[in-house]
Design a protein around this motif. Structure first.
Motif, short mmCIF file in Angstrom:
data_model
loop_
_atom_site.label_atom_id
_atom_site.label_comp_id
_atom_site.label_asym_id
_atom_site.label_seq_id
_atom_site.Cartn_x
_atom_site.Cartn_y
_atom_site.Cartn_z
N GLY A 169 -66.33 120.70 89.16
CA GLY A 169 -67.23 119.69 88.58
C GLY A 169 -66.39 118.57 87.96
N ALA A 170 -67.01 117.38 87.90
CA ALA A 170 -66.28 116.21 87.41
C ALA A 170 -65.95 116.36 85.93
CB ALA A 170 -67.13 114.97 87.62
N LYS A 171 -64.71 116.04 85.59
CA LYS A 171 -64.29 116.06 84.18
C LYS A 171 -63.59 114.75 83.87
CE LYS A 171 -63.47 120.97 83.58
NZ LYS A 171 -62.50 121.99 83.25
N THR A 172 -64.04 114.10 82.83
CA THR A 172 -63.38 112.86 82.42
C THR A 172 -63.36 112.80 80.89
OG1 THR A 172 -65.37 111.53 82.13
CG2 THR A 172 -64.45 111.61 84.35
N TYR A 173 -62.60 111.85 80.40
CA TYR A 173 -62.67 111.52 78.98
C TYR A 173 -63.39 110.18 78.89
CZ TYR A 173 -61.07 110.77 74.13
OH TYR A 173 -61.00 110.55 72.78
N LEU A 174 -64.54 110.16 78.24
CA LEU A 174 -65.37 108.96 78.07
C LEU A 174 -65.96 108.43 79.37
CD1 LEU A 174 -63.18 106.76 75.65
CD2 LEU A 174 -65.05 108.29 75.03
N SER A 177 -57.63 113.16 82.65
CA SER A 177 -56.35 113.78 82.30
C SER A 177 -55.61 114.16 83.58
CB SER A 177 -56.66 115.03 81.45
OG SER A 177 -55.53 115.83 81.39
N GLY A 178 -54.31 113.84 83.61
CA GLY A 178 -53.51 114.12 84.82
C GLY A 178 -53.46 112.93 85.77
N PHE A 179 -54.23 111.89 85.44
CA PHE A 179 -54.28 110.69 86.30
C PHE A 179 -54.02 109.45 85.43
CE2 PHE A 179 -56.27 114.07 88.44
CZ PHE A 179 -56.04 113.87 89.80
N SER A 230 -55.78 113.04 77.14
CA SER A 230 -55.25 114.41 76.99
C SER A 230 -56.28 115.41 77.51
CB SER A 230 -54.95 114.70 75.52
OG SER A 230 -56.14 115.02 74.84
N ASN A 231 -55.76 116.55 77.91
CA ASN A 231 -56.64 117.59 78.44
C ASN A 231 -57.64 118.06 77.38
OD1 ASN A 231 -57.23 119.20 80.75
ND2 ASN A 231 -56.54 120.95 79.53
N ASP A 232 -57.17 118.19 76.14
CA ASP A 232 -58.06 118.67 75.06
C ASP A 232 -59.20 117.69 74.82
OD1 ASP A 232 -56.48 120.83 74.80
OD2 ASP A 232 -55.55 120.25 72.88
N ALA A 233 -58.85 116.41 74.78
CA ALA A 233 -59.90 115.40 74.53
C ALA A 233 -60.91 115.42 75.66
CB ALA A 233 -59.26 114.02 74.41
N GLU A 234 -60.42 115.58 76.86
CA GLU A 234 -61.30 115.61 78.03
C GLU A 234 -62.24 116.83 77.97
OE1 GLU A 234 -59.95 114.45 82.18
OE2 GLU A 234 -59.90 116.64 82.25
N GLU A 235 -61.67 117.99 77.67
CA GLU A 235 -62.49 119.21 77.58
C GLU A 235 -63.59 119.04 76.53
OE1 GLU A 235 -62.57 121.94 79.39
OE2 GLU A 235 -60.88 121.40 80.67
N PHE A 257 -55.90 109.81 73.69
CA PHE A 257 -55.04 109.28 74.76
C PHE A 257 -53.59 109.39 74.31
CE2 PHE A 257 -58.99 107.07 75.69
CZ PHE A 257 -59.02 107.04 77.07
N SER A 258 -52.68 109.56 75.26
CA SER A 258 -51.28 109.38 74.89
C SER A 258 -50.80 108.09 75.54
CB SER A 258 -50.44 110.59 75.31
OG SER A 258 -50.24 110.56 76.68
N LEU A 259 -50.14 107.27 74.73
CA LEU A 259 -49.62 105.99 75.22
C LEU A 259 -48.11 106.05 75.09
CD1 LEU A 259 -52.63 105.31 73.98
CD2 LEU A 259 -51.87 102.98 74.28
N SER A 260 -47.41 105.90 76.20
CA SER A 260 -45.94 106.02 76.11
C SER A 260 -45.26 104.96 76.96
CB SER A 260 -45.52 107.41 76.56
OG SER A 260 -46.02 107.67 77.85
#
Ligand code: N01
Length: 529
Positions: free
Chosen positions: A404-409, A414-416, A463-468, A526-529
């Motif tokens: 199933g689709a998972k996104t943040y906002l 996450s991972g992309f 991040s994965n946690d934020a997405e979950e 989000f992580s910004l680097s």
């Protein structure tokens, strides 16, 4: 030599892609847009079937980023036709000189993230490649057509059409026996007009839809003048609503008022027409008892209009009103009083097969010259799934979304890294007015890319946690409503094998506040680097 490196690649030149290009360009980014169609317009380029119109009022289904634009454009009707909306899109493209950065007739086949350079390589189906730091997917929520795999589907020798991929040369159904499968919004809009032309129309209905009359007509110039004079106020009002448009939700609960009062409210909303019917009471989508009263009311209207009580009964949905998107119609139910229209209930007696000369059902062949699929879309994820998108660690989006689709906002995955989606799953999108939903996403994404440039960051990733947590919240919000109770495309339930997960985020105003808060807290999650 052709340039093959950009700050941002945008996929899609519908309303989302057009504004994304304009906004990023204004901020000095180099942008390349790829579009599969032969011209701009997205949904309104492809869906040119008879009767195609918007079910959101024209003065609301339009951009607000430019006051000059919203003042100068004159809408002729309350609900604009596909042709008028497409002309509007062309006006926008010309006004802001957008075409020069759009490559048409180009399908994107692959997108690969290169971890060493923090950039994406985008490859077209012709093998052309471009590199960009960021990619924005403006591929649309209802753009990947669904043709059900009915036995013999490819054997039919007459003309076949899908409402979402309608030919540019209008088919002539005069004197023809036409079959149409599907009675969602596209079917409801096209059936009355096809029936006027065809010798005979056979409607293959699996699930009836609730349709509310549009009462479409020309805009009253005084109404338009007042709206335009106060656009700022109305646009703000819409942003502060649940859905991004002026539904005027009645705060009363349906069961708190007497039967007579309730009927009077429904009657008033029915006479106004359109999707505002769903705002008749505050609890229509949370309380089944309340919803039943609205359902009864609409069923009563269907029986009032349709002459044959048996046909009226077949056309009367038994599902929750609003659980699937309601349709806004012109003469839909009246069409079943025509002698050249036959309603065939395929939930009772399914289609056995499509044959060379028609459709076989219950062992009997119905001869057809033309066959129309009004069978909808692989919504929200379908267009993205067609592209082989490979993120970090060579993980593909298909693998990532297998459950199933998972996104943040609804904007990032996450991972992309450095990849954004406009109105993706997990955002209000299809449950909101698309235009403000698009504009908000475009501006949010553009701000984020700009922030990255200002702070010398090369990679933005959810991040994965934020997405979950976001996915959990999206599901939690839906679980308090009646939305999960029917097999809608919001849940992916119209596509065999698609994971059942409620994709849109409920609550436009709540969503805007969440997005703002995340930015104010330094792009929390989000992580910004
Ligand atoms: O598609 P749908 P749509 N055998 O998925 C039937 C927007 N839109 O293109 O319900 C028989 O709603 C299916 O039956 P069932 C709007 O958001 C807006 O009409 O699955 N039938 C259903 O009746 C809308 O919600 C406008 O049992 C089969 C139909 O096909 C969204 O687009 C206009 C079948 C599909 O209905 C999608 O609308 C048009 C099968 N094997 C669209 N498979 C505006 O007004 C599917 N069906 C702006």
């Amino acid at each position: 030599m052709t340039k093959n490196s950009y700050d941002v690649v945008v996929v899609g030149a519908g309303f989302a892609g057009l504004y994304m290009l304009h906004n990023l360009r204004n901020r000095g980014f180099s942008v390349k847009v790829f579009e599969a169609g032969g011209d701009i317009g997205g949904t309104w380029y492809w869906n040119r079937y008879p009767g195609a119109r918007c079910d959101v009022e024209s003065l609301e289904y339009s951009y607000q980023f430019s006051d000059e634009l919203q003042q100068e454009w004159v809408w002729s009707e309350r609900y604009a036709t596909q042709g008028e909306i497409l002309r509007y899109a062309h006006h926008v493209a010309d006004r802001f000189d957008l075409r020069r950065d759009i490559q048409f007739d180009t399908h994107i086949a692959e997108m690969d993230f290169d971890e060493a350079s923090n950039s994406w390589k985008t490859t077209t189906s012709d093998g052309e490649t471009v590199v960009s730091r960021f990619c924005v997917m403006a591929t649309g929520c209802l753009s990947s057509t669904n043709i059900p795999s009915i036995e013999g589907r490819n054997t039919f020798s007459g003309g076949t059409y899908h409402t979402g991929n309608w030919p540019h040369t209008e088919p002539d159904f005069t004197g023809k026996k036409v079959g149409i499968i599907g009675t969602g919004s596209s079917g409801v809009q096209s059936i009355p007009l096809i029936a006027e032309q065809a010798e005979h129309l056979y409607v293959f209905q699996r699930t009836p839809s609730y349709a509310i009359p549009a009462y479409n007509g020309p805009y009253d110039p005084e109404y338009e003048r007042e709206r335009k004079a106060n656009y700022k106020f109305y646009r703000e009002e819409a942003k502060n609503s649940r859905s991004g448009f002026l539904l005027a939700i009645n705060e009363d609960m349906a069961m708190d008022v007497s039967d007579a009062e309730r009927q009077a409210v429904y009657e008033k909303r029915w006479k106004r027409g359109g999707l505002t019917f769903l705002g008749a009471f505050n609890d229509l989508l949370t309380n089944k008892e309340a919803n039943d009263t609205a359902a009864d009311f609409v069923r009563g209207k269907i029986h009032d209009v349709v002459d044959d009580p048996k046909i009226a009964e077949k056309l009367s949905p038994q599902t929750v009103v609003g659980c699937k998107r309601m349709c806004v119609d012109t003469n839909y139910y009246q069409t079943y009083n025509r002698e050249n229209v036959t309603l065939l209930d395929v939930s009772e007696q399914p289609i056995d097969a499509i044959t060379e000369t028609g459709i076989r059902r219950g062992g009997i062949e119905i001869e057809l010259d033309e066959l129309v699929f009004a069978t909808g879309f692989d919504a929200m994820t379908g267009a993205l799934a067609k592209i082989n998108i490979q993120g970090r660690n060579k993980t593909t989006l298909k693998e990532k979304w297998a459950e199933g689709a998972k996104t943040y906002l609804g904007v990032a995955i996450s991972g992309f890294p450095n990849l954004f989606i406009i109105t993706g799953p997990g955002s209000p999108s299809v449950l909101a007015n698309m235009m403000p939903a698009i504009e908000h996403h475009v501006e949010w994404i553009s701000d984020c890319i700009n922030h990255c440039r200002d702070t010398n960051c090369n990679r933005v990733e959810a991040s994965n946690d934020a997405e979950e947590a976001w996915v959990a919240q999206t599901n939690e919000l839906a679980s308090h409503t009646l939305f999960p109770t029917c097999n809608s495309w919001y849940l992916g339930a119209n596509i065999p094998g698609k994971p059942r997960i409620f994709m849109p985020y409920l609550g436009f105003q709540r969503y805007l506040a969440a997005c703002e808060e995340i930015v104010n807290e330094g792009y929390k999650g989000f992580s910004l680097s």
